[in-house]
Design an enzyme around this catalytic site. Structure first.
Site, PDB file in Angstrom:
ATOM      1  N   LYS A  91      -4.721   7.440  -0.923  1.00 44.95           N
ATOM      2  CA  LYS A  91      -3.537   7.293  -1.049  1.00 44.95           C
ATOM      3  C   LYS A  91      -2.881   8.279  -1.863  1.00 44.95           C
ATOM      4  O   LYS A  91      -3.233   8.430  -2.617  1.00 44.95           O
ATOM      5  CB  LYS A  91      -2.993   5.380  -1.891  1.00 44.95           C
ATOM      6  CG  LYS A  91      -1.754   5.253  -1.105  1.00 44.95           C
ATOM      7  CD  LYS A  91      -1.558   3.500  -1.900  1.00 44.95           C
ATOM      8  CE  LYS A  91      -0.785   3.249  -1.883  1.00 44.95           C
ATOM      9  NZ  LYS A  91      -0.361   1.262  -2.233  1.00 44.95           N
TER      10      LYS A  91
ATOM     11  N   SER B   4       1.579  -1.383   0.975  1.00 42.03           N
ATOM     12  CA  SER B   4       1.835   0.010   0.490  1.00 42.03           C
ATOM     13  C   SER B   4       1.193   1.111   1.265  1.00 42.03           C
ATOM     14  O   SER B   4       1.335   2.081   1.954  1.00 42.03           O
ATOM     15  CB  SER B   4       2.791  -0.189  -0.379  1.00 42.03           C
ATOM     16  OG  SER B   4       1.467  -0.141  -1.600  1.00 42.03           O
TER      17      SER B   4
ATOM     18  N   SER C 137      -1.037  -4.844  -1.736  1.00 44.03           N
ATOM     19  CA  SER C 137      -1.277  -3.999  -1.097  1.00 44.03           C
ATOM     20  C   SER C 137      -2.016  -3.118  -0.176  1.00 44.03           C
ATOM     21  O   SER C 137      -2.413  -2.291   0.653  1.00 44.03           O
ATOM     22  CB  SER C 137      -0.130  -2.372  -1.747  1.00 44.03           C
ATOM     23  OG  SER C 137       0.801  -2.398  -1.814  1.00 44.03           O
TER      24      SER C 137
END
Lengths: 103, 472, 480
Positions: B74, B149, B173
């Site tokens: 990420k 996210s 997330s």
């Protein structure tokens, strides 16, 4: 700011934006005010609760006394320090003039 | 493509790491133009690392449990010299001079980072539509969101571009996009995985965790990244848990509560999936009960005060002075303001303002203080529930993936998609999402398992049972 | 003590920031060093890089507790908060500080004049970087550009907040001087105001009579010396009195002391100043020192200045003169009193040990702390025995300190210091009197101020080798 916490005003939003170093257009002030009111209305269920006597929890951790020994560790080299700097003068970070003293 | 099998094959010399990594890039080249799971790729770096690994294997070295396994990172985890932007204009092109602890651990385990994955800007969002660099699409239906996210990390695994990826979970997330993309996603106990090098959103809630195509791979990755780190003061003084070795111990005698409060607002197909997953657990010998924890209903409002409050402070440092975007101005305040106004997207601005307001003079007690007390209530309620059950079962998300653009104009509707995942973060507990069948729209459904602090071993055992009993 | 007009009384509280003498910064392993090249003691934490995290320095905690113990504070479990405001010298745009529960709670400090000043708290926090200004006028306002060096960012500070118990500018000075001596004695800080390692802000208000409620206060910043502190507090109190007597009111504000102009001036404050949005620092966990640790620190603390003054007076014996009391205060304040004690123990005449240490040794800078006590004692004994004049002794002392120790007798010989016999002194006096007949006549008529004139001539002629006492005696004898 307004007295009643639930009635966030456009002036409140402008004030908060200044504190947070953001500029909003008039349109944005209107839109953000409405959206933030929506979130704060959600919080109305919290305000309604009687939580007197309940200790606040700031953090889920139950740790304490996390300490390190006072021993010097190598610092970053100068290239790494300044690699992302927008402007440097004499090995210092340069910014436009400062108006006002540190609070 | 199992990560565990791949690592064994590479370590045994059955396949080369170079071949595995090249294959991963072929999959990315084939699918990512459409999906846009990755923001940046580290092609040369990754292939170079793979070759070096192959040499070490030829020399008979032990190269670690993730030997040659490609992994997506990420874009909010620092990696030396690799752009780490948090999908924000304000950090566009920023290359950290240091590695996050998870990156150090991955390298030591032989894993090969292939690129940085897309996300909602600074991890604020539930659809990956808040990325400054374009949306990520759901591999099961490109018109749908992958969740967020950590949408890029979930989609990359779901589209078989990589067998593993890392995400971060502040209010769901990891678990929410895992559910929407049909993969396994784990939010570990707060403090189990070091946050050093994770760009902070809400420090008391943030936790890094794995995405994988199956429970075993997720367990393997968590074993690698977990463990005490002296660079993170909130890191638990615990060794990494042993998960893979205990994966098949089953759930016989385990008390599992089906929580009605984690099904509120759930669509029929999601509710049915949870009921079927419960039946699978029961069939495997678990003792099921129905429980209710009404305090969890306070989670959403508490979270949307606490997380923005911390974020408003964590994101103050993006001021155009030392790194990141600078838009010049006549004085330093004007420069700060212009840089931040140009650099942050709307959702980030919204949360910064919300958090600034919640902490400001005269409102602290009514908002932040009250949210902290609600947090206490939620923790106490969980503690009470865990007096009578070992784990809790519920939905991960109320619905399957929604359409791109469907909720992006309505922040409140978007926030509601985190309603089942948020309470875990407030308590610092672990939870995971396991795929369980599909909805009427043929989109994946995830069911969520929750447990008390450091109950990862049991959570993975139960997840394995659900995985094995899930509809094909 | 200066008095204020028309029954006005000033009320002063001081906030003192002191840097701690740790090897590393408060939250990272970068060196805590003064005077390094700009931006060299820098890591991701010092730059506030995304993803960086603070880890607390155990030595800073120990030093903070040492200070708290020396100030009779309640030592307690504590935690950190974030103080949020934008300023370019703050790498994270918030300061990690302590808020509702400081590590050191209520305590007190006894001034040498007998006044007890309350301590409200003494808490840990991190320092900011340093800003310099280029272009424009060179001061902050009107500069075209500012440059930031983050070497100081993250250096550990303890902020000591006094109660508003101070009632005069002299007392404010006395408090700061005594506090500095305590900080140095505790081993936690070097107390150098010139280098900024100890910084003083003063909260000043005035009221009519000691029973009246407190007036509106102003905070004075930029006090770089004890002298500035005393002058600024006096100026500010009189400024407020003038305003109030003219029927105006005081605005609560922060004011800047202008040393050259000798006045305080209003500072442009920012909106944030009233709204720091403090909240618990989520990247750190609480500190809960054990009682055993606190007790161990209390046991290991050396004697504090007040006790040392009492002990010194006892060692001097008898009733010290005012000059000696002043020397004694200075010696303790400058942390050189162990030299006096050591010399007296070794048999040096107490008055000589006191005078030479407080007047000469203390003026020779930090190098004196590497001077072996035995060498110092050997020098004083030479002077005590009359083998060296006071002037010679002072010169050898400077050599001794510069060399970091040595044999004072050998150093005296290198300088050619040998006692003059009375015969050669007589000859020199003859010549000086013959060359200055008018001065000699006035001296003989009773102008005692000319003693210094003739002594100086003798010293010049003998290159300082004459014994001042012997010269005085010879002059008196000749005058008849």
């Amino acid at each position: 700011m307004s007295e009643n916490p639930t009635s966030l005003s456009e002036e409140d939003v402008r004030h908060v934006a200044r504190l947070a170093r953001l500029t909003l257009s008039d349109d944005e002030v209107g839109r953000f005010t409405e959206q933030l009111r929506g979130v704060l209305d959600l919080a109305a269920d919290l305000e309604a609760l009687n939580l007197d006597g309940i200790e606040p929890t700031a953090h889920p951790s139950e740790l304490s006394n996390v300490l390190r020994t006072d021993e010097v560790v190598a610092s970053l080299n100068q290239d790494a320090v300044f690699a992302a700097a927008p402007k440097i003068i004499d090995h210092r970070f340069s910014v436009p003039k400062i108006v006002g003293d540190a609070p | 493509m199992s990560a565990l099998r791949t690592a064994q094959d590479v370590a045994d010399g059955e396949r080369s790491a170079s071949e595995v990594v090249a294959e991963s890039f072929r999959a990315i080249d084939q699918r990512d133009a459409e999906i846009h799971a990755f923001l940046t790729l580290q092609r040369e770096q990754a292939l170079g690392e793979a070759e070096a690994l192959d040499v070490r294997i030829t020399n008979g070295e032990n190269v670690g449990p993730l030997a040659g396994v490609p992994i997506g990172i990420k874009d909010n985890m620092c990696q030396i010299g690799e752009v780490t932007s948090c999908a924000s204009r304000i950090l566009e092109g920023w290359r950290p001079p240091y590695d996050a602890t998870v990156i150090t651990k991955l390298k030591a385990a032989g894993a090969i980072a292939v690129g940085k994955t897309n996300m909602d800007e600074f991890a604020m969002g539930s659809s990956t539509e808040n990325s400054a660099f374009g949306v990520t699409r759901n591999p099961h239906d490109p018109e749908k969101v992958p969740g967020g996210s950590s949408g890029g990390s979930a989609a990359a695994v779901a589209a078989s571009m990589v067998p593993l990826s890392l995400g971060s979970d502040t209010g769901g997330s990891i678990r929410q996009p895992a559910a929407l993309c049909g993969v396994v996603g784990v939010k570990p106990t707060y403090g189990l995985v070091s946050r050093y090098g994770l760009v902070a959103f809400a420090s008391s809630l943030d936790q890094i965790g794995p995405f994988a195509n199956n429970v075993e791979d997720a367990a393997l990755l968590l074993e690698v990244i977990a463990g005490h780190d002296p660079k993170d003061s909130t890191s638990l003084n615990q060794p990494a848990p042993s998960l893979v070795a205990h994966l098949d111990h089953g759930v016989r005698g385990l008390r599992i509560g089906i929580c009605s409060d984690l099904l509120q607002g759930a669509s029929d197909d999601v509710a049915t999936a949870v009921a079927q997953a419960a039946a699978v657990l029961q069939g495997a010998g678990a003792e099921l009960s129905e429980i209710s924890i009404p305090e969890l209903g306070l989670g959403l409002s508490a979270y949307y005060l606490i997380a923005p409050a911390e974020a408003s402070s964590n994101l103050a440092r993006y001021d155009g002075v030392r790194y990141g975007l600078r838009v010049d101005g006549d004085d330093v305040t004007a420069m700060n303001t212009r840089s931040r106004t140009a650099g942050f997207g709307d959702e980030v601005k919204r949360r910064i303002m919300l958090g600034t307001y919640a902490l400001s003079a005269g409102y602290y007690d009514a908002y932040y203080g009250q949210a902290q007390r609600a947090r206490t209530l939620i923790i106490q309620a969980f503690a009470k529930a865990y007096g009578s059950v070992d784990l809790i079962l519920g939905a991960t998300t109320p619905t399957t993936a929604f359409g791109i653009g469907e909720k992006s104009g309505d922040p409140l509707a978007m926030y509601q998609s985190d309603i089942c995942t948020i309470p875990t973060n407030l308590a610092g507990h672990p939870a995971l999402s396991v795929p369980f069948g599909k909805g009427v729209d043929q989109m994946p459904i995830g069911v969520q398992l929750l447990g008390p602090t450091l109950s990862e071993q049991r959570l993975f055992q139960a997840a394995r049972v659900i995985e094995q009993g899930a509809p094909a | 003590m200066s008095t204020l007009p028309n029954g006005w009384e000033m009320v002063v509280g001081l906030e003192v920031h002191t840097e701690l003498k740790t090897q590393t910064k408060l939250f990272c392993g970068c060196a805590n060093a003064f005077g390094s090249e700009p931006n060299t003691n820098i890591c991701p934490v010092c730059l506030g890089l995304p993803g960086s995290l603070p880890v607390l320095n155990e030595k800073a905690v120990e030093f903070a507790i040492r200070i708290g113990t020396a100030l009779n504070c309640v030592i307690q479990g504590s935690s950190f908060h974030r103080k949020n405001y934008f300023y370019p010298d703050q790498p994270k745009d918030y300061q990690i500080s302590q808020y509702d529960i400081p590590i050191n709670g209520i305590g007190f400090l006894d001034l040498p004049d007998g006044t007890k000043v309350g301590i409200e708290r003494a808490h840990l926090e991190e320092d900011t970087g340093k800003t310099t200004h280029v272009g424009g006028s060179g001061r902050i306002h009107g500069s075209d550009e500012s440059l930031v060096d983050y070497n100081r960012a993250g250096v550990p500070l303890v902020e000591i907040v006094s109660a508003p118990d101070i009632r005069s500018a002299e007392q404010a000075r006395g408090y700061a001087a005594e506090l500095r001596a305590i900080l140095i004695a505790s081993g936690a800080s070097d107390g150098r105001m010139e280098e900024g390692s100890m910084r003083v802000d003063a909260n000043v208000s005035v009221r009519k009579g000691s029973d009246a409620p407190f007036g509106t206060r102003c905070e004075i910043k930029n006090l770089n010396s004890l002298r500035s502190l005393q002058r600024a507090v006096d100026f500010e109190a009189l400024r407020q009195i003038d305003l109030l007597e003219a029927g105006e009111s005081i605005t609560q504000e922060t004011r800047h002391w202008d040393e050259d102009a000798g006045r305080t001036q209003t500072m442009r404050s920012k909106e944030e100043a009233n709204d720091y949005r403090y909240f618990p620092e989520p990247d750190l966990v609480p500190i809960n020192p054990t009682q055993a640790f606190i007790d161990e620190i209390a046991r290991s603390l050396p004697a504090m200045p007040a006790q040392r003054r009492v002990e010194l007076i006892a060692q001097l014996g008898g009733d010290p003169t005012q000059a000696q009391r002043d020397q004694l205060m200075a010696a303790v304040e400058l942390n050189v009193d162990s030299f006096i004690t050591g010399a007296i123990h070794a048999g040096v005449t107490p008055a000589i040990a006191l005078a030479r240490t407080a007047n000469e040794l203390a003026a020779l800078g930090d190098e004196i702390f590497s001077l072996p006590l035995d060498d110092y004692v050997a020098l004083l004994k030479l002077e005590d025995a009359g083998a060296l004049s006071a002037t010679q002794s002072k010169a050898v002392l400077a050599d001794l300190v510069a060399a970091g120790g040595g044999d004072p007798a050998a150093l005296a010989k290198q300088r050619g210091f040998e006692k003059l016999d009375d015969g050669s002194l007589d000859g020199i006096l003859d010549e000086i009197i013959a060359a200055n007949p008018d001065e000699w006549r006035r001296y003989c008529e009773g102008d005692d101020k000319l003693t210094g004139f003739f002594t100086g001539k003798v010293m010049a002629a003998t290159k300082g080798q004459a014994d001042g006492k012997a010269v005085n005696a010879a002059l008196r004898t000749r005058k008849g």
